[in-house]
Design a protein around this motif. Structure first.
Motif, PDB file in Angstrom:
ATOM      1  N   PRO A  14      60.587  11.638  61.723  1.00 50.04           N
ATOM      2  CA  PRO A  14      60.198  12.365  61.576  1.00 50.04           C
ATOM      3  C   PRO A  14      57.785  12.635  62.532  1.00 50.04           C
ATOM      4  CG  PRO A  14      60.202  10.942  60.117  1.00 50.04           C
ATOM      5  CD  PRO A  14      60.250  10.262  61.577  1.00 50.04           C
ATOM      6  N   PRO A  15      57.737  13.679  62.267  1.00 48.14           N
ATOM      7  CA  PRO A  15      56.605  13.727  63.130  1.00 48.14           C
ATOM      8  C   PRO A  15      55.746  13.280  62.387  1.00 48.14           C
ATOM      9  CG  PRO A  15      57.436  15.857  62.228  1.00 48.14           C
ATOM     10  CD  PRO A  15      58.903  14.794  61.868  1.00 48.14           C
ATOM     11  N   VAL A  16      54.724  12.999  62.569  1.00 52.45           N
ATOM     12  CA  VAL A  16      53.145  12.861  62.868  1.00 52.45           C
ATOM     13  C   VAL A  16      52.165  13.533  61.552  1.00 52.45           C
ATOM     14  CG1 VAL A  16      51.137  11.825  62.977  1.00 52.45           C
ATOM     15  CG2 VAL A  16      52.547  11.078  64.374  1.00 52.45           C
ATOM     16  N   ALA A  17      52.451  13.979  60.798  1.00 52.29           N
ATOM     17  CA  ALA A  17      51.649  14.717  60.000  1.00 52.29           C
ATOM     18  C   ALA A  17      50.074  14.498  59.773  1.00 52.29           C
ATOM     19  CB  ALA A  17      51.919  15.167  58.508  1.00 52.29           C
ATOM     20  N   ARG A  18      49.776  13.384  59.458  1.00 53.52           N
ATOM     21  CA  ARG A  18      48.262  12.871  59.486  1.00 53.52           C
ATOM     22  C   ARG A  18      47.489  11.775  60.278  1.00 53.52           C
ATOM     23  NH1 ARG A  18      44.256  13.114  55.378  1.00 53.52           N
ATOM     24  NH2 ARG A  18      43.390  11.608  54.537  1.00 53.52           N
ATOM     25  N   ILE A  19      47.188  11.158  60.680  1.00 54.29           N
ATOM     26  CA  ILE A  19      46.269  10.704  61.315  1.00 54.29           C
ATOM     27  C   ILE A  19      44.858   9.595  61.259  1.00 54.29           C
ATOM     28  CG2 ILE A  19      45.248  10.005  63.716  1.00 54.29           C
ATOM     29  CD1 ILE A  19      48.113  10.862  63.753  1.00 54.29           C
ATOM     30  N   GLU A  20      45.136   8.664  60.223  1.00 52.85           N
ATOM     31  CA  GLU A  20      44.048   7.917  60.493  1.00 52.85           C
ATOM     32  C   GLU A  20      43.289   6.947  61.222  1.00 52.85           C
ATOM     33  OE1 GLU A  20      45.573   5.801  56.503  1.00 52.85           O
ATOM     34  OE2 GLU A  20      45.077   7.998  55.561  1.00 52.85           O
ATOM     35  N   THR A  64      36.764  -3.658  66.308  1.00 51.95           N
ATOM     36  CA  THR A  64      38.591  -3.431  66.130  1.00 51.95           C
ATOM     37  C   THR A  64      38.379  -2.144  65.543  1.00 51.95           C
ATOM     38  OG1 THR A  64      38.599  -6.047  65.901  1.00 51.95           O
ATOM     39  CG2 THR A  64      40.323  -4.383  65.689  1.00 51.95           C
ATOM     40  N   PHE A  65      39.614  -1.077  66.156  1.00 53.42           N
ATOM     41  CA  PHE A  65      40.290   0.017  66.181  1.00 53.42           C
ATOM     42  C   PHE A  65      41.705  -0.525  65.714  1.00 53.42           C
ATOM     43  CE2 PHE A  65      36.330   1.663  68.600  1.00 53.42           C
ATOM     44  CZ  PHE A  65      35.941   2.123  67.933  1.00 53.42           C
ATOM     45  N   ASP A  66      42.001   0.419  64.628  1.00 51.89           N
ATOM     46  CA  ASP A  66      44.028   0.104  63.653  1.00 51.89           C
ATOM     47  C   ASP A  66      44.047   1.952  63.660  1.00 51.89           C
ATOM     48  OD1 ASP A  66      44.879  -2.362  63.034  1.00 51.89           O
ATOM     49  OD2 ASP A  66      42.564  -2.612  62.595  1.00 51.89           O
ATOM     50  N   VAL A  67      44.607   2.056  64.077  1.00 53.27           N
ATOM     51  CA  VAL A  67      45.994   3.380  64.371  1.00 53.27           C
ATOM     52  C   VAL A  67      47.169   3.398  63.320  1.00 53.27           C
ATOM     53  CG1 VAL A  67      46.360   5.492  65.458  1.00 53.27           C
ATOM     54  CG2 VAL A  67      44.580   4.020  66.179  1.00 53.27           C
ATOM     55  N   ARG A  68      46.659   4.660  62.527  1.00 56.46           N
ATOM     56  CA  ARG A  68      47.731   4.619  61.800  1.00 56.46           C
ATOM     57  C   ARG A  68      48.445   6.499  61.944  1.00 56.46           C
ATOM     58  NH1 ARG A  68      50.169   0.972  58.214  1.00 56.46           N
ATOM     59  NH2 ARG A  68      48.470  -1.128  57.446  1.00 56.46           N
ATOM     60  N   GLY A  69      49.562   6.916  62.161  1.00 51.68           N
ATOM     61  CA  GLY A  69      49.931   8.172  62.247  1.00 51.68           C
ATOM     62  C   GLY A  69      51.200   8.331  61.040  1.00 51.68           C
ATOM     63  N   LEU A  70      50.806   8.921  59.641  1.00 48.47           N
ATOM     64  CA  LEU A  70      51.404   8.922  58.557  1.00 48.47           C
ATOM     65  C   LEU A  70      52.856  10.752  58.531  1.00 48.47           C
ATOM     66  CD1 LEU A  70      49.073   7.964  57.909  1.00 48.47           C
ATOM     67  CD2 LEU A  70      50.090   8.028  55.686  1.00 48.47           C
ATOM     68  N   ASP A  71      53.845  10.307  58.307  1.00 48.29           N
ATOM     69  CA  ASP A  71      54.719  11.492  58.392  1.00 48.29           C
ATOM     70  C   ASP A  71      54.309  12.035  57.317  1.00 48.29           C
ATOM     71  OD1 ASP A  71      55.885  10.812  56.100  1.00 48.29           O
ATOM     72  OD2 ASP A  71      57.535  10.065  56.909  1.00 48.29           O
ATOM     73  N   ALA A  72      54.958  13.594  56.666  1.00 45.96           N
ATOM     74  CA  ALA A  72      54.658  14.453  55.785  1.00 45.96           C
ATOM     75  C   ALA A  72      54.408  13.477  54.169  1.00 45.96           C
ATOM     76  CB  ALA A  72      55.796  15.845  55.674  1.00 45.96           C
ATOM     77  N   GLY A  73      55.603  12.950  54.017  1.00 44.58           N
ATOM     78  CA  GLY A  73      56.083  11.845  53.187  1.00 44.58           C
ATOM     79  C   GLY A  73      54.714  10.884  52.700  1.00 44.58           C
ATOM     80  N   GLY A  74      53.659  10.671  54.233  1.00 44.11           N
ATOM     81  CA  GLY A  74      53.202   9.271  53.256  1.00 44.11           C
ATOM     82  C   GLY A  74      53.568   8.203  54.304  1.00 44.11           C
ATOM     83  N   ALA A  75      54.385   7.891  54.676  1.00 43.36           N
ATOM     84  CA  ALA A  75      55.012   7.125  55.437  1.00 43.36           C
ATOM     85  C   ALA A  75      54.677   7.036  56.968  1.00 43.36           C
ATOM     86  CB  ALA A  75      56.571   7.038  55.525  1.00 43.36           C
ATOM     87  N   PRO A 130      40.248   4.538  75.410  1.00 45.65           N
ATOM     88  CA  PRO A 130      41.321   4.879  75.009  1.00 45.65           C
ATOM     89  C   PRO A 130      41.951   3.904  74.041  1.00 45.65           C
ATOM     90  CG  PRO A 130      41.553   3.707  77.495  1.00 45.65           C
ATOM     91  CD  PRO A 130      40.338   4.655  76.686  1.00 45.65           C
ATOM     92  N   LEU A 131      42.911   4.234  72.634  1.00 44.07           N
ATOM     93  CA  LEU A 131      43.034   3.966  71.744  1.00 44.07           C
ATOM     94  C   LEU A 131      45.238   4.060  72.571  1.00 44.07           C
ATOM     95  CD1 LEU A 131      41.796   4.069  68.510  1.00 44.07           C
ATOM     96  CD2 LEU A 131      41.065   1.664  70.203  1.00 44.07           C
ATOM     97  N   PHE A 132      46.320   3.119  72.067  1.00 45.14           N
ATOM     98  CA  PHE A 132      47.359   3.006  72.005  1.00 45.14           C
ATOM     99  C   PHE A 132      47.586   2.731  71.103  1.00 45.14           C
ATOM    100  CE2 PHE A 132      51.523   1.121  72.711  1.00 45.14           C
ATOM    101  CZ  PHE A 132      52.144   1.774  73.306  1.00 45.14           C
ATOM    102  N   ALA A 133      49.176   4.157  70.831  1.00 45.57           N
ATOM    103  CA  ALA A 133      49.326   4.093  69.588  1.00 45.57           C
ATOM    104  C   ALA A 133      50.789   4.601  69.602  1.00 45.57           C
ATOM    105  CB  ALA A 133      49.334   4.717  68.510  1.00 45.57           C
ATOM    106  N   GLN A 134      51.515   3.463  68.851  1.00 46.40           N
ATOM    107  CA  GLN A 134      53.624   3.568  69.021  1.00 46.40           C
ATOM    108  C   GLN A 134      53.996   3.792  67.739  1.00 46.40           C
ATOM    109  OE1 GLN A 134      53.382  -0.397  69.833  1.00 46.40           O
ATOM    110  NE2 GLN A 134      55.649  -0.416  70.062  1.00 46.40           N
ATOM    111  N   ARG A 135      55.629   4.259  68.141  1.00 46.18           N
ATOM    112  CA  ARG A 135      56.199   4.529  67.364  1.00 46.18           C
ATOM    113  C   ARG A 135      56.626   3.141  66.647  1.00 46.18           C
ATOM    114  NH1 ARG A 135      57.163  10.333  65.716  1.00 46.18           N
ATOM    115  NH2 ARG A 135      58.993   9.431  64.247  1.00 46.18           N
ATOM    116  N   THR A 136      56.557   2.872  65.035  1.00 45.43           N
ATOM    117  CA  THR A 136      57.024   1.518  64.837  1.00 45.43           C
ATOM    118  C   THR A 136      58.090   1.468  65.268  1.00 45.43           C
ATOM    119  OG1 THR A 136      57.317   2.787  62.838  1.00 45.43           O
ATOM    120  CG2 THR A 136      55.037   1.749  62.884  1.00 45.43           C
ATOM    121  N   GLY A 137      58.664   0.046  64.449  1.00 46.07           N
ATOM    122  CA  GLY A 137      60.269  -0.159  64.596  1.00 46.07           C
ATOM    123  C   GLY A 137      60.993  -0.180  65.295  1.00 46.07           C
ATOM    124  N   ARG A 138      60.441  -0.032  67.269  1.00 43.75           N
ATOM    125  CA  ARG A 138      61.433   0.315  68.490  1.00 43.75           C
ATOM    126  C   ARG A 138      60.098   0.180  69.608  1.00 43.75           C
ATOM    127  NH1 ARG A 138      61.751   6.962  68.080  1.00 43.75           N
ATOM    128  NH2 ARG A 138      62.123   6.424  66.095  1.00 43.75           N
TER     129      ARG A 138
END
Length: 467
Positions: free
Chosen positions: A44-50, A84-95, A117-125
């Motif tokens: 599922p695509p990223v809908a929100r960035i935190e 320290t920077f933390d990035v979260r990308g959430l889908d439309a359902g908030g996951a 630059p901050l690198f962010a990656q798909r979880t679980g892979r």
């Protein structure tokens, strides 16, 4: 509005820095997907960035959120601080479907240029952050250095004729702040078979000796052979296990052989590196080959398997100089990895037993009588994998990375769910052999180095976010 560079689909982040000598300035933070260009659009695509920035002292924490393509504004924050920077990308359902974390202690006032630059990656892979190593090695030890770098040294250089120009004692590094590789201009005193890190200090071991090197100062000194060790060849090539009390253990019984996934010569010696760098030796009751080793809080260093005659596992408790065998039946499996799966419990994953894949087993290493390993049906790796490095994940799962047993075996990784008795292969982005796996300072696990099947060097880093 700032326009992200081509392929960088997340917003630019405006940080107004206070306290700069030349007055306030704006630093643009760009969240980038590295070599996986479509990571943020995948289903599922990223809908929100935190994004959250936290000062090292813990007294400054600022966050901002927006939809992809929007603009995030942190406001003004002190530049003379480390974050320290933390990035979260959430889908439309908030996951949470995308994660990223910078190296700790990024000193904003010292950032060169106007972009961080901050690198962010798909979880679980697995995913590949930007940039690559200057050179690659097969069978090289790896480590994390100075809370910022992933390093490789020793091993066998990869890449055809050009590889002949790579000194095996050279240090190749990947910078988790600048997201790129570099090589040392000089060489370490020896081509390392094992590494121990203490801040900026690096202990390198080979069959001939051991040396301490201050990487920042470029100075080296020979380490004296501790009492109880005939030569450093008795432990060189062994895996380094870290204890929570600051000690490190180079376990000779874990070392690998010449063929992929094969064990090295049996050893009963463990080099103990104190928190202060002092060297001492602990001795196993039985010499082992291809053993697994893990630190268990409240119990000590556990070494298991690798012997058809000795007890199934031995424990080195606090203050002990010799291991205490526990009454488990002998375990002749070779090349398994060990990870803590719960209070007082470990699991052995992977390895080879009788020429086939060894089963996954649960053990309570503190057991004092009538002890036995419990086979977890359905959780064995799907191939005979040796030289396994095992890492505990949330939820009682284990990430196991090792080499196919046999000549030139590929590096393969698996997620083992001990509680659910399930196993799933987690393919690398770039199939390779002879890679090292290292817990990275930013909380990820990293695979680096190795050689592609066609003999070309594997220069990209691959990381896995465990949360």
């Amino acid at each position: 509005m700032k326009i992200p560079l081509l392929g960088r689909v997340l917003p630019a982040l405006g940080l107004s820095l206070l306290g700069c000598a030349e007055g306030p300035r704006t630093l643009t933070v760009e969240v980038v997907p590295g070599h996986e260009a479509t990571a943020f659009q995948d289903d599922p695509p990223v809908a929100r960035i935190e994004v959250t920035a936290t000062a090292a002292e813990g007294d400054v924490t600022v966050s901002a959120a927006a939809a992809p393509g929007g603009e995030l504004d942190f406001g003004e924050i002190p530049a003379e601080r480390a974050y320290t920077f933390d990035v979260r990308g959430l889908d439309a359902g908030g996951a949470t479907v995308v994660r990223g974390r910078s190296a700790a202690g990024i000193y904003l006032a010292a950032v060169t240029g106007d972009v961080l630059p901050l690198f962010a990656q798909r979880t679980g892979r697995w995913a590949r952050p930007p940039g690559e190593l200057a050179a690659s090695r097969a069978g090289a030890p790896g480590a994390a250095l100075a809370e910022r770098y992933l390093i490789l040294t020793g091993g066998v250089a990869a890449g055809g004729a050009a590889a002949g120009d790579v000194d095996p004692a050279r240090l190749d590094a990947y910078d988790l702040a600048a997201w790129g590789g570099s090589a040392s201009s000089g060489a370490l005193p020896r081509a390392a078979r094992s590494l121990v890190v203490r801040g900026d200090l690096l202990l390198t071991l080979d069959d001939e000796g051991a040396s301490w090197t201050d990487v920042a100062a470029g100075q080296s000194a020979e380490a004296s052979l501790p009492e109880g060790l005939g030569s450093f060849a008795e432990v060189a090539g062994g895996r380094t296990v870290e204890a929570s009390d600051g000690r490190s253990f180079v376990v000779g019984a874990t070392r690998a052989g010449a063929a992929a996934g094969a064990p090295g010569a049996p050893s009963d010696k463990v080099l103990v590196v104190g928190a202060d760098g002092a060297l001492s030796v602990a001795k196993l009751r039985h010499a082992r080959a291809g053993a697994a080793a893990v630190w268990v809080e409240g119990l000590g260093l556990v070494v298991a398997g690798g012997s058809a005659d000795g007890a199934g596992l031995e424990v080195l408790g606090d203050g002990a100089t010799e291991f205490s065998p526990r009454p488990f039946p002998p375990d002749a499996s070779e090349g398994a990895g060990a990870a803590v799966t719960g209070p007082g419990e470990i699991a052995l994953v992977g390895g080879v037993q009788g020429g086939a894949a060894a089963p996954t087993r649960r053990l309570a290493p503190g057991c004092a009588a009538t002890c036995a390993a419990v086979e977890v049906e359905g959780a064995a790796l799907t191939a005979a994998i040796g030289g396994v490095a095992a890492f505990a994940l949330p939820g009682g799962r284990i990430l196991a990375v090792g080499s196919e047993a046999g000549e030139d075996g590929l590096t393969r990784s698996f997620i083992v769910d001990v509680a659910a008795a399930q196993v799933e292969e987690l393919p690398l982005r770039e199939p390779r052999r002879g890679a090292a796996v290292v817990p990275a300072p930013n909380g990820t696990l990293a695979v680096l180095g190795g050689v592609h099947a066609d003999g070309t060097p594997a220069l990209t880093i691959e990381t896995f976010f465990p949360e």
